[in-house]
Design a protein around this motif. Structure first.
Motif, PDB file in Angstrom:
ATOM      1  N   LYS A   2       0.822  -1.192   0.000  1.00 60.62           N
ATOM      2  CA  LYS A   2       0.000   0.000   0.000  1.00 60.62           C
ATOM      3  C   LYS A   2       0.866   1.255   0.000  1.00 60.62           C
ATOM      4  CE  LYS A   2      -4.007  -2.051   2.167  1.00 60.62           C
ATOM      5  NZ  LYS A   2      -4.826  -2.107   3.377  1.00 60.62           N
ATOM      6  N   TYR A   3       0.393   2.234  -0.781  1.00 60.25           N
ATOM      7  CA  TYR A   3       1.049   3.537  -0.878  1.00 60.25           C
ATOM      8  C   TYR A   3      -0.004   4.621  -0.761  1.00 60.25           C
ATOM      9  CZ  TYR A   3       5.353   1.443  -2.632  1.00 60.25           C
ATOM     10  OH  TYR A   3       6.510   0.720  -2.760  1.00 60.25           O
ATOM     11  N   VAL A   4       0.419   5.754  -0.207  1.00 60.51           N
ATOM     12  CA  VAL A   4      -0.428   6.931  -0.147  1.00 60.51           C
ATOM     13  C   VAL A   4       0.189   7.988  -1.043  1.00 60.51           C
ATOM     14  CG1 VAL A   4      -1.371   8.728   1.344  1.00 60.51           C
ATOM     15  CG2 VAL A   4      -1.125   6.405   2.203  1.00 60.51           C
ATOM     16  N   ILE A   5      -0.634   8.582  -1.884  1.00 62.69           N
ATOM     17  CA  ILE A   5      -0.218   9.747  -2.653  1.00 62.69           C
ATOM     18  C   ILE A   5      -0.878  10.945  -1.980  1.00 62.69           C
ATOM     19  CG2 ILE A   5      -0.378  10.955  -4.857  1.00 62.69           C
ATOM     20  CD1 ILE A   5      -0.238   8.228  -6.241  1.00 62.69           C
ATOM     21  N   LEU A   6      -0.042  11.837  -1.451  1.00 64.51           N
ATOM     22  CA  LEU A   6      -0.512  13.022  -0.736  1.00 64.51           C
ATOM     23  C   LEU A   6      -0.420  14.233  -1.658  1.00 64.51           C
ATOM     24  CD1 LEU A   6       1.513  12.257   2.491  1.00 64.51           C
ATOM     25  CD2 LEU A   6      -0.947  11.982   2.221  1.00 64.51           C
ATOM     26  N   PHE A 101      -0.166  -1.166  -4.823  1.00 62.15           N
ATOM     27  CA  PHE A 101       0.647  -1.418  -6.005  1.00 62.15           C
ATOM     28  C   PHE A 101       1.559  -2.615  -5.774  1.00 62.15           C
ATOM     29  CE2 PHE A 101       0.146   3.328  -6.467  1.00 62.15           C
ATOM     30  CZ  PHE A 101      -0.695   3.275  -7.572  1.00 62.15           C
ATOM     31  N   ALA A 102       1.830  -3.335  -6.832  1.00 69.09           N
ATOM     32  CA  ALA A 102       2.686  -4.525  -6.746  1.00 69.09           C
ATOM     33  C   ALA A 102       4.146  -4.147  -6.511  1.00 69.09           C
ATOM     34  CB  ALA A 102       2.551  -5.371  -8.006  1.00 69.09           C
ATOM     35  N   THR A 103       4.571  -2.991  -7.043  1.00 64.43           N
ATOM     36  CA  THR A 103       5.981  -2.611  -6.945  1.00 64.43           C
ATOM     37  C   THR A 103       6.127  -1.112  -6.668  1.00 64.43           C
ATOM     38  OG1 THR A 103       6.196  -2.075  -9.298  1.00 64.43           O
ATOM     39  CG2 THR A 103       6.628  -4.381  -8.645  1.00 64.43           C
ATOM     40  N   ARG A 106       5.849   0.851  -9.929  1.00 59.26           N
ATOM     41  CA  ARG A 106       4.473   1.152 -10.353  1.00 59.26           C
ATOM     42  C   ARG A 106       3.944   2.341  -9.545  1.00 59.26           C
ATOM     43  NH1 ARG A 106       0.469   1.489 -14.059  1.00 59.26           N
ATOM     44  NH2 ARG A 106      -1.564   0.954 -13.181  1.00 59.26           N
ATOM     45  N   ALA A 107       4.217   2.380  -8.267  1.00 58.62           N
ATOM     46  CA  ALA A 107       3.771   3.491  -7.423  1.00 58.62           C
ATOM     47  C   ALA A 107       4.363   4.811  -7.920  1.00 58.62           C
ATOM     48  CB  ALA A 107       4.164   3.237  -5.971  1.00 58.62           C
ATOM     49  N   LYS A 113       2.063  10.919 -12.407  1.00 63.70           N
ATOM     50  CA  LYS A 113       0.901  11.367 -13.179  1.00 63.70           C
ATOM     51  C   LYS A 113      -0.027  12.254 -12.352  1.00 63.70           C
ATOM     52  CE  LYS A 113       1.015   7.434 -16.266  1.00 63.70           C
ATOM     53  NZ  LYS A 113       0.316   6.266 -16.815  1.00 63.70           N
ATOM     54  N   PHE A 114       0.155  12.295 -11.047  1.00 63.59           N
ATOM     55  CA  PHE A 114      -0.682  13.108 -10.175  1.00 63.59           C
ATOM     56  C   PHE A 114      -0.176  14.542 -10.077  1.00 63.59           C
ATOM     57  CE2 PHE A 114      -2.664   9.269  -9.200  1.00 63.59           C
ATOM     58  CZ  PHE A 114      -3.758   9.482  -8.389  1.00 63.59           C
TER      59      PHE A 114
END
Length: 127
Positions: A2-6, A101-103, A106-107, A113-114
């Motif tokens: 798990k990842y957080v995009i802030l 995300f798997a990797t 990828r994250a 893109k954000f």
């Protein structure tokens, strides 16, 4: 993993999407902003279809927050609550997205893109 995009931003007045409320964002022609929204919606639809998208929230104006800090020494200190802003900074946390995300690669691909006009994007793994 798990990842957080802030999303950190300084919209004035506070609002979402933040690009509509930042100095640099307002310089982008409306038709180009509409295209950016369309591409972002398509990205989110792709991430939802893949099962990578978990949740997201836009946050209200930091001035509406309440901050709690420990005041005094231990023992005998006490909790002190104050009205926002949390930090003395131009940019504040405007919202977040949680992904699985798997990797790391990828994250990072998706976090890039954000990034939008007037925003700072932070990618952080969930502990």
């Amino acid at each position: 993993m798990k990842y957080v995009i802030l999303i950190h931003s300084n919209p004035r007045p506070w609002g979402h999407p933040t690009v509509d409320h930042t100095e640099v964002g307002r310089t982008i022609p409306v038709d180009q902003r509409q295209q950016m929204y369309k591409e972002f919606d398509e990205l989110l639809a792709e991430l939802q279809a893949s099962g990578e998208f978990l949740t997201a929230e836009a946050l209200d104006d930091p001035a509406s927050s309440r901050v709690y800090r420990w005041g005094g020494k231990w023992p005998g200190g006490r909790l002190v609550g104050t009205d926002g802003l949390y930090a003395e900074a131009k940019e504040q946390l405007a919202g977040f997205f949680v992904f699985d995300f798997a990797t790391r690669e990828r994250a990072e691909e998706i976090a890039a893109k954000f990034a939008g006009p007037g925003d700072t994007i932070e990618l952080r793994p969930v502990a």
